[in-house]
Design an enzyme around this catalytic site. Structure first.
Site, PDB file in Angstrom:
ATOM      1  N   THR A 193       0.863  -1.179   0.000  1.00 17.66           N
ATOM      2  CA  THR A 193       0.000   0.000   0.000  1.00 17.66           C
ATOM      3  C   THR A 193       0.901   1.230   0.000  1.00 17.66           C
ATOM      4  O   THR A 193       1.957   1.213   0.636  1.00 17.66           O
ATOM      5  CB  THR A 193      -0.863   0.004   1.272  1.00 17.66           C
ATOM      6  OG1 THR A 193      -1.751  -1.109   1.208  1.00 17.66           O
ATOM      7  CG2 THR A 193      -1.658   1.286   1.410  1.00 17.66           C
ATOM      8  N   ARG A 221     -13.874  -7.533  -0.647  1.00 14.80           N
ATOM      9  CA  ARG A 221     -13.244  -7.082   0.602  1.00 14.80           C
ATOM     10  C   ARG A 221     -12.599  -5.704   0.420  1.00 14.80           C
ATOM     11  O   ARG A 221     -11.880  -5.464  -0.548  1.00 14.80           O
ATOM     12  CB  ARG A 221     -12.182  -8.092   1.031  1.00 14.80           C
ATOM     13  CG  ARG A 221     -11.403  -7.702   2.293  1.00 14.80           C
ATOM     14  CD  ARG A 221     -10.073  -7.038   1.954  1.00 14.80           C
ATOM     15  NE  ARG A 221      -9.300  -6.730   3.155  1.00 14.80           N
ATOM     16  CZ  ARG A 221      -8.175  -6.010   3.139  1.00 14.80           C
ATOM     17  NH1 ARG A 221      -7.691  -5.527   2.013  1.00 14.80           N
ATOM     18  NH2 ARG A 221      -7.540  -5.768   4.267  1.00 14.80           N
ATOM     19  N   GLY A 223     -10.288  -2.834   2.638  1.00 13.76           N
ATOM     20  CA  GLY A 223      -9.503  -2.616   3.854  1.00 13.76           C
ATOM     21  C   GLY A 223      -9.626  -1.188   4.349  1.00 13.76           C
ATOM     22  O   GLY A 223     -10.631  -0.510   4.125  1.00 13.76           O
ATOM     23  N   ASP A 224      -8.574  -0.705   4.990  1.00 16.40           N
ATOM     24  CA  ASP A 224      -8.651   0.618   5.622  1.00 16.40           C
ATOM     25  C   ASP A 224      -8.321   1.771   4.676  1.00 16.40           C
ATOM     26  O   ASP A 224      -8.673   2.921   4.968  1.00 16.40           O
ATOM     27  CB  ASP A 224      -7.687   0.673   6.816  1.00 16.40           C
ATOM     28  CG  ASP A 224      -6.230   0.497   6.382  1.00 16.40           C
ATOM     29  OD1 ASP A 224      -5.954  -0.369   5.537  1.00 16.40           O
ATOM     30  OD2 ASP A 224      -5.369   1.241   6.893  1.00 16.40           O
ATOM     31  N   THR A 244      -0.264   1.795   6.297  1.00 17.45           N
ATOM     32  CA  THR A 244      -0.121   0.582   5.489  1.00 17.45           C
ATOM     33  C   THR A 244      -0.094  -0.589   6.451  1.00 17.45           C
ATOM     34  O   THR A 244       0.541  -0.523   7.499  1.00 17.45           O
ATOM     35  CB  THR A 244       1.180   0.613   4.660  1.00 17.45           C
ATOM     36  OG1 THR A 244       1.355  -0.658   4.047  1.00 17.45           O
ATOM     37  CG2 THR A 244       2.401   0.925   5.520  1.00 17.45           C
TER      38      THR A 244
END
Lengths: 331, 331
Positions: A193, A221, A223-224, A244
């Protein structure tokens, strides 16, 4: 009796003086920038590979640093630095993004402007060449913060952003990684990331993050990376953060906002706040950890990670700068 | 000289004693529950309409309250209460969700377990009858927190959740609302998001939120409802929060986590923290505001909103309970 009283007064005075804040004089940077391009790994990176990575990290850094030196905005600096990293096939964002379980790419990105707390993000996009550019346009040209999937692509198309076939993002390395994961019926660790935080000459802080997510991911999915408050935050008065790592942990702990809150509400220094969140919260959870890059309002830079390595580069107006992958002593 | 010294010691003692926390004795509830079903409106709701709403709010409350009284978990209580509200066509979640600009429904939901900080969420789903059930299964049966779009639906199908045609969610009222908005080339205010927070007899706090988002939304816009830390948070040691309102403001301010942080890091009471966030942050931003419902670790309930009305109902083991739409004096 006199002695006892004097002793008591001295003791009281000591307690009282220890209550007062001891503020060291802080050097304020004119500008400051830090980037990351992923964290993870089960061992240190060999010296020669690190040297190769550092070439690209330094090139990315130069993009944002040049903007800041010339009086450009933190927002432009973080966006353009992340665009460079998205275009570089080495990292897990834009070109070079990891593959989902069904061999495609789904990308996420976010950006935040610390001068007005405006923010933009996209998630699960499959055809926008530079997701961070889309995130910025969501912030600047819509009343929204987060657009997802085909809707986000339709918006990017309307705005004239470059649209590419999903195969544009594919690299041989990430194809091989997916083949190996499918063989093992596993999902990859989230590595690579990218993100950037900057403070400009006008005192504005901005932060941006972009990712291809987790290799072998399924079910859409996310993520953040596209979640403001989890991976990304910017607030001129306090701090800017990009992250990350294992995104689910970041969402559950609202990592970026937690660093902000520990500084603003508890009075922790940037270093203390980042350490508290990474080592006393993230590192204690089951998962593969990760790291944060942060800049406070004085231009102080902190890069904190509980993984073996974190790709990173940094520069300050006072002259301090560097690029690293393995831990270095000076941090 | 003696008198001066004694005066000094007394002064010191006073300062020191004022540093100590003055903790009032707090009644701890055995269990506690609060729900919301949206906030907004430009005027108070007429008495007879409010009475009709209160019937449904009380029925929803009874679902969760019964679970808690019988020793059930906070997680079951918030999930089942939200399922009731999703199935009730009166509110903007599940059946009765608002329509996107192209006449469809895209639903978001989240849930968090305060005992272990696990969380689950879905966003932009079009065919899962009860998005909150999907959010719970994401939490319990995947390593992820957030699944979006078709991927989330595929997961829900695999798990055996009830799948419905998108038209299931449509009501005549929401159709008419969209027609009016399209005529005015406008987007609606986000009204009618639902949510619930509960504390159970084991001291566990859970929170859940579900919504159809903003009427007339486009580009796959997602608000705060599926974002842990923005709309929803639960932490046994501090607080549980669910939100309703102008989602973009909630994301930019990480509202739920901000309430948590103001309590945990700054020592504010639940009432002070909720007031600070809603009135000194959200209400000062350009937008249509909204509200939060919160329960702290002692079972104290706070419902704070800067809108004219908020649909809500609450009950505590000590006997206090109620349902309201317009503001009431006792809050």
């Amino acid at each position: 009796m006199h002695k006892k009283l004097i002793f008591l007064i001295l003791a009281c005075a000591m307690v009282l003086s220890s209550c007062e804040e001891q503020k060291p004089t802080v050097q304020k940077e004119e500008w400051s920038i830090v980037l990351h391009a992923g964290a993870g790994g089960s061992q240190l990176m060999p010296k020669d590979t690190e040297d190769q990575y550092k070439i690209f990290l330094n090139e990315a850094l130069t993009v944002g640093k040049t903007i800041l030196e010339n009086g450009g905005s933190a927002l432009d600096a973080v966006e353009q630095t992340v665009v460079y990293l998205e275009n570089c096939p080495l990292f897990n964002a834009g070109k070079g993004a990891v593959m989902t379980m069904d061999g495609r790419h789904e990308l996420d990105a976010s950006i935040m402007d610390g001068s007005n707390l405006m923010a933009g993000a996209v998630a699960g996009v499959t055809d926008i060449k530079n997701p961070v550019k889309a995130a910025r346009l969501v912030m600047e040209r819509t009343p929204h913060v987060l657009l997802i999937g085909e809707g986000a692509s339709a918006f990017a198309r309307e705005q004239g952003l470059e649209i590419v076939p999903n195969s544009y993002f594919t690299t041989e390395g990430k194809k091989a990684e997916l083949a190996k994961l499918l063989e093992q019926h596993a999902q990859g660790e989230p590595h690579g990331t990218v993100g950037c935080v900057a403070l400009d000459k006008n005192g504005n802080i901005a932060a941006a993050t972009s990712t291809g997510g987790m290799a072998g991911k399924k079910w859409g999915r996310v993520g953040d990376a596209p979640i403001i408050g989890a991976s990304t935050i910017a607030n001129n008065d306090v701090v800017g953060v990009s992250s990350t790592g294992h995104g689910e942990l970041w969402i559950r702990q609202s990592v970026a906002h937690d660093i902000y809150a520990l500084m603003d509400y508890k009075g922790l220094s940037l270093k203390e706040a980042a350490h508290e969140v990474i080592w006393n919260k993230i590192d204690k959870m089951e998962g593969s950890g990760g790291g944060v890059i942060c800049i406070d309002k004085n231009g102080e830079i902190v890069m904190e990670f509980d993984t073996k390595v974190m790709n990173r580069a940094w520069a300050k107006s006072s002259g301090e700068c560097g690029a690293a992958v393995n831990p270095v002593v000076s941090e």
